[in-house]
Motif scaffolding. Structure first.
Motif, PDB file in Angstrom:
ATOM      1  N   HIS A 241      12.908  -2.398   3.535  1.00  0.00           N
ATOM      2  CA  HIS A 241      11.558  -1.900   3.814  1.00  0.00           C
ATOM      3  C   HIS A 241      11.553  -0.792   4.873  1.00  0.00           C
ATOM      4  O   HIS A 241      10.538  -0.113   5.051  1.00  0.00           O
ATOM      5  CB  HIS A 241      10.658  -3.057   4.267  1.00  0.00           C
ATOM      6  CG  HIS A 241      11.139  -3.751   5.505  1.00  0.00           C
ATOM      7  ND1 HIS A 241      12.171  -4.659   5.492  1.00  0.00           N
ATOM      8  CD2 HIS A 241      10.739  -3.662   6.800  1.00  0.00           C
ATOM      9  CE1 HIS A 241      12.382  -5.110   6.704  1.00  0.00           C
ATOM     10  NE2 HIS A 241      11.527  -4.511   7.531  1.00  0.00           N
ATOM     11  N   LEU A 242      12.666  -0.611   5.566  1.00  0.00           N
ATOM     12  CA  LEU A 242      12.758   0.435   6.582  1.00  0.00           C
ATOM     13  C   LEU A 242      13.252   1.758   6.008  1.00  0.00           C
ATOM     14  O   LEU A 242      13.309   2.759   6.725  1.00  0.00           O
ATOM     15  CB  LEU A 242      13.699  -0.013   7.704  1.00  0.00           C
ATOM     16  CG  LEU A 242      13.295  -1.297   8.440  1.00  0.00           C
ATOM     17  CD1 LEU A 242      14.376  -1.709   9.421  1.00  0.00           C
ATOM     18  CD2 LEU A 242      11.956  -1.104   9.150  1.00  0.00           C
ATOM     19  N   ALA A 243      13.597   1.759   4.735  1.00  0.00           N
ATOM     20  CA  ALA A 243      14.161   2.947   4.091  1.00  0.00           C
ATOM     21  C   ALA A 243      13.197   3.502   3.054  1.00  0.00           C
ATOM     22  O   ALA A 243      12.239   2.836   2.646  1.00  0.00           O
ATOM     23  CB  ALA A 243      15.489   2.591   3.427  1.00  0.00           C
ATOM     24  N   ASP A 244      13.458   4.733   2.632  1.00  0.00           N
ATOM     25  CA  ASP A 244      12.763   5.282   1.472  1.00  0.00           C
ATOM     26  C   ASP A 244      13.347   4.606   0.238  1.00  0.00           C
ATOM     27  O   ASP A 244      14.531   4.778  -0.060  1.00  0.00           O
ATOM     28  CB  ASP A 244      12.973   6.792   1.404  1.00  0.00           C
ATOM     29  CG  ASP A 244      12.285   7.415   0.209  1.00  0.00           C
ATOM     30  OD1 ASP A 244      12.713   7.153  -0.941  1.00  0.00           O
ATOM     31  OD2 ASP A 244      11.333   8.186   0.404  1.00  0.00           O
ATOM     32  N   PRO A 245      12.556   3.810  -0.486  1.00  0.00           N
ATOM     33  CA  PRO A 245      13.142   2.978  -1.551  1.00  0.00           C
ATOM     34  C   PRO A 245      13.801   3.777  -2.664  1.00  0.00           C
ATOM     35  O   PRO A 245      14.865   3.384  -3.157  1.00  0.00           O
ATOM     36  CB  PRO A 245      11.948   2.169  -2.065  1.00  0.00           C
ATOM     37  CG  PRO A 245      10.742   2.921  -1.630  1.00  0.00           C
ATOM     38  CD  PRO A 245      11.109   3.588  -0.356  1.00  0.00           C
ATOM     39  N   GLU A 246      13.215   4.878  -3.070  1.00  0.00           N
ATOM     40  CA  GLU A 246      13.796   5.689  -4.142  1.00  0.00           C
ATOM     41  C   GLU A 246      15.135   6.267  -3.709  1.00  0.00           C
ATOM     42  O   GLU A 246      16.130   6.202  -4.439  1.00  0.00           O
ATOM     43  CB  GLU A 246      12.828   6.808  -4.523  1.00  0.00           C
ATOM     44  CG  GLU A 246      13.249   7.597  -5.752  1.00  0.00           C
ATOM     45  CD  GLU A 246      12.957   6.872  -7.055  1.00  0.00           C
ATOM     46  OE1 GLU A 246      13.762   7.014  -7.992  1.00  0.00           O
ATOM     47  OE2 GLU A 246      11.943   6.158  -7.122  1.00  0.00           O
ATOM     48  N   MET A 247      15.175   6.827  -2.501  1.00  0.00           N
ATOM     49  CA  MET A 247      16.417   7.417  -1.993  1.00  0.00           C
ATOM     50  C   MET A 247      17.482   6.353  -1.764  1.00  0.00           C
ATOM     51  O   MET A 247      18.671   6.571  -2.037  1.00  0.00           O
ATOM     52  CB  MET A 247      16.133   8.185  -0.703  1.00  0.00           C
ATOM     53  CG  MET A 247      15.262   9.417  -0.885  1.00  0.00           C
ATOM     54  SD  MET A 247      14.875  10.214   0.694  1.00  0.00           S
ATOM     55  CE  MET A 247      16.517  10.697   1.251  1.00  0.00           C
ATOM     56  N   LEU A 248      17.058   5.178  -1.254  1.00  0.00           N
ATOM     57  CA  LEU A 248      17.998   4.085  -1.022  1.00  0.00           C
ATOM     58  C   LEU A 248      18.688   3.683  -2.315  1.00  0.00           C
ATOM     59  O   LEU A 248      19.931   3.576  -2.375  1.00  0.00           O
ATOM     60  CB  LEU A 248      17.244   2.892  -0.433  1.00  0.00           C
ATOM     61  CG  LEU A 248      17.966   1.542  -0.437  1.00  0.00           C
ATOM     62  CD1 LEU A 248      19.175   1.586   0.486  1.00  0.00           C
ATOM     63  CD2 LEU A 248      17.020   0.416  -0.037  1.00  0.00           C
ATOM     64  N   VAL A 298       9.583  -6.222  13.127  1.00  0.00           N
ATOM     65  CA  VAL A 298      10.295  -6.335  11.858  1.00  0.00           C
ATOM     66  C   VAL A 298      10.204  -5.059  11.029  1.00  0.00           C
ATOM     67  O   VAL A 298      11.182  -4.666  10.378  1.00  0.00           O
ATOM     68  CB  VAL A 298       9.746  -7.529  11.045  1.00  0.00           C
ATOM     69  CG1 VAL A 298      10.359  -7.575   9.652  1.00  0.00           C
ATOM     70  CG2 VAL A 298      10.017  -8.831  11.784  1.00  0.00           C
ATOM     71  N   CYS A 299       9.059  -4.410  11.058  1.00  0.00           N
ATOM     72  CA  CYS A 299       8.792  -3.322  10.107  1.00  0.00           C
ATOM     73  C   CYS A 299       8.872  -1.929  10.706  1.00  0.00           C
ATOM     74  O   CYS A 299       8.945  -0.947   9.956  1.00  0.00           O
ATOM     75  CB  CYS A 299       7.411  -3.502   9.481  1.00  0.00           C
ATOM     76  SG  CYS A 299       7.182  -5.080   8.652  1.00  0.00           S
ATOM     77  N   GLY A 300       8.820  -1.801  12.027  1.00  0.00           N
ATOM     78  CA  GLY A 300       8.888  -0.481  12.620  1.00  0.00           C
ATOM     79  C   GLY A 300       7.647   0.348  12.326  1.00  0.00           C
ATOM     80  O   GLY A 300       6.571  -0.162  12.038  1.00  0.00           O
ATOM     81  N   GLU A 301       7.838   1.649  12.372  1.00  0.00           N
ATOM     82  CA  GLU A 301       6.731   2.578  12.153  1.00  0.00           C
ATOM     83  C   GLU A 301       6.705   3.044  10.696  1.00  0.00           C
ATOM     84  O   GLU A 301       7.545   2.689   9.890  1.00  0.00           O
ATOM     85  CB  GLU A 301       6.876   3.784  13.095  1.00  0.00           C
ATOM     86  CG  GLU A 301       6.967   3.419  14.562  1.00  0.00           C
ATOM     87  CD  GLU A 301       5.712   2.744  15.087  1.00  0.00           C
ATOM     88  OE1 GLU A 301       4.619   3.037  14.545  1.00  0.00           O
ATOM     89  OE2 GLU A 301       5.821   1.938  16.023  1.00  0.00           O
TER      90      GLU A 301
END
Length: 435
Positions: A241-248, A298-301
């Motif tokens: 959830h901390l990453a760009d899901p498509e790029m990940l 947990v989720c950051g910004e």
């Protein structure tokens, strides 16, 4: 497209029980590329799991059913016996994830945070690392699920990539099965700590299969850390959830070998009391009093809270990259509710990236389903004080004293032994196979 992995001989033909490498006389591992799991059991276990997944996701909407008094058949499972199951042993013997909540005091929490992030011991990053290192523990059933899935589709155990590893909580598990584990994280402080801890772990576990290398980088940049088509398993624990899901997903897919496994795991920091409605209501009042702070940790910004509120449904698995017939989306202990809800954050069905052809299933610790085993744990009232200190900071507990006292009083009145209650965690898991 990455070349297909070379065909491996069968475990019985090699003659090594459970796929373990044969020890050399000098105590080192042999160079045979053998799967460390039991081939027959892996096939049987996932065939049974698939049978339960033949229908679409079915979740009970009777949330009250979870609050019925626990019976002998629904209490917490005893600790697994690691002596007979190497897949159980990995979660029990890792010194990097073996902390008892009830034994954790404020001073040791501070020590953990300072050790992992000495320059920012009260930052959200350090608090999240502290929480991951103190609970909930990853149960043996999780490792078994992931490893059985991988064995069924790949059978290659050369290279694993622990993406967004933080301070390396999960890397020792991978090192017991893969010959090489690459550890990456965007935080240089976290990576320095993982290097220190994993080096010590490797020195104490000379017969482990894995060797570690390290690099700094986001999970979306995993293709910069390893060569294309070489990774057998890419895994993200508590960080998708901390990453760009498509790029990940596309970055991981670029590095995965054919039939390689992408594994994602996420659990909510908000647990639930099972079998004791009064205690659960008191615990939920504590969590409400916490406000948004735990989710800031947990989720950051940015988009983290919106993504997290969807479990792992925000993660796309493009049909051109992953075999949708093999994809598994698994949830544990949702109990018919939106268990990953983040206060003040709205997510709807249109945000989901789940394809209609992907298999889904919900499992429950209360129903004693094997996949969910270990996500319900027995704790004492002090658990919630320690949990508060881990997520909100060591100086935060005083303002919640009345909630701790209420929980302790209710546990004393309602628990069969007056000491312990069962808490369960909500979990989302994604398993996918590279085409």
């Amino acid at each position: 497209m990455a070349p297909a992995a070379a065909e491996k001989p069968t475990l019985s033909a090699i003659g090594i029980p459970n796929g373990q490498d044969e020890d050399k006389s000098d105590g080192s591992w042999s160079n045979k590329a053998v799967s460390p799991t039991d081939s027959d059991n892996a096939e049987k276990n996932f065939a049974a799991l698939d049978a339960m997944m033949d229908s679409k996701l079915q979740i009970s909407t009777d949330a009250g059913a979870r609050d019925k008094p626990a019976t002998n058949g629904t209490s917490s499972s005893p600790p697994p016996d690691a002596s007979s199951d190497p897949l159980s042993a990995i979660a029990l013997t890792s010194p990097l994830h073996n902390v008892n909540w009830d034994a954790v005091q404020t001073g040791s929490l501070n020590s953990i945070a300072n050790s992992a992030f000495p320059s920012s011991a009260t930052s959200n990053t350090s608090l999240w690392e502290t929480f991951k290192r103190t609970g909930p523990r990853y149960p043996p059933a999780l490792e078994k699920l992931i490893l059985d899935y991988h064995h069924r589709h790949s059978k290659s155990w050369q290279l694993a990539h622990d993406m967004g590893s933080g301070s390396g909580v999960y890397s020792p598990v991978l090192a017991r099965y893969f010959r090489h584990v690459h550890v990456s994280d965007p935080s240089t402080a976290g990576l320095a700590t993982s290097r220190q801890l994993l080096s010590a772990w490797a020195a104490d576990n000379k017969k482990s299969r894995g060797r570690f290398t390290f690099s700094t980088g986001k999970a979306e940049q995993s293709h910069d850390a390893v060569a294309d088509g070489t990774v057998d398993m890419a895994i993200v624990m508590e960080g998708a959830h901390l990453a760009d899901p498509e790029m990940l997903v596309r970055s991981a897919a670029q590095t995965l070998a054919k039939d390689g496994t992408l594994a994602l795991v996420s659990y909510s920091p908000i647990c639930r009391v099972g079998g004791n409605p009064r205690a659960n209501e008191a615990v939920q009042r504590l969590f409400t009093a916490w406000g948004r702070k735990p989710f800031d940790v947990v989720c950051g910004e940015g988009s983290g809270k919106k993504y997290f509120s969807q479990g792992l449904d925000f993660v796309p698995l493009p049909e051109d990259l992953f075999d949708q017939a093999r994809t598994r989306r698994i949830s544990i202990n949702t109990a018919g509710r939106k268990a990953f809800d983040v206060p003040g954050t709205t997510a709807d069905a249109s945000d989901s990236r789940v394809h209609n052809n992907e298999r889904r299933h919900d499992f429950s610790s209360e129903d004693n389903e094997e996949v969910a085993t270990g996500w319900r744990q027995e704790v004492g009232p002090e658990f919630f004080r320690s949990m508060t200190a881990a997520l909100l900071g060591q100086g935060s507990t005083q303002q919640f004293e009345k909630y701790f006292e209420e929980i302790q009083s209710i546990v004393y009145e309602t628990s069969p032994n007056g000491l312990m209650i069962d808490v369960e965690w909500t979990v989302a898991i994604v398993l996918a196979t590279r085409k």
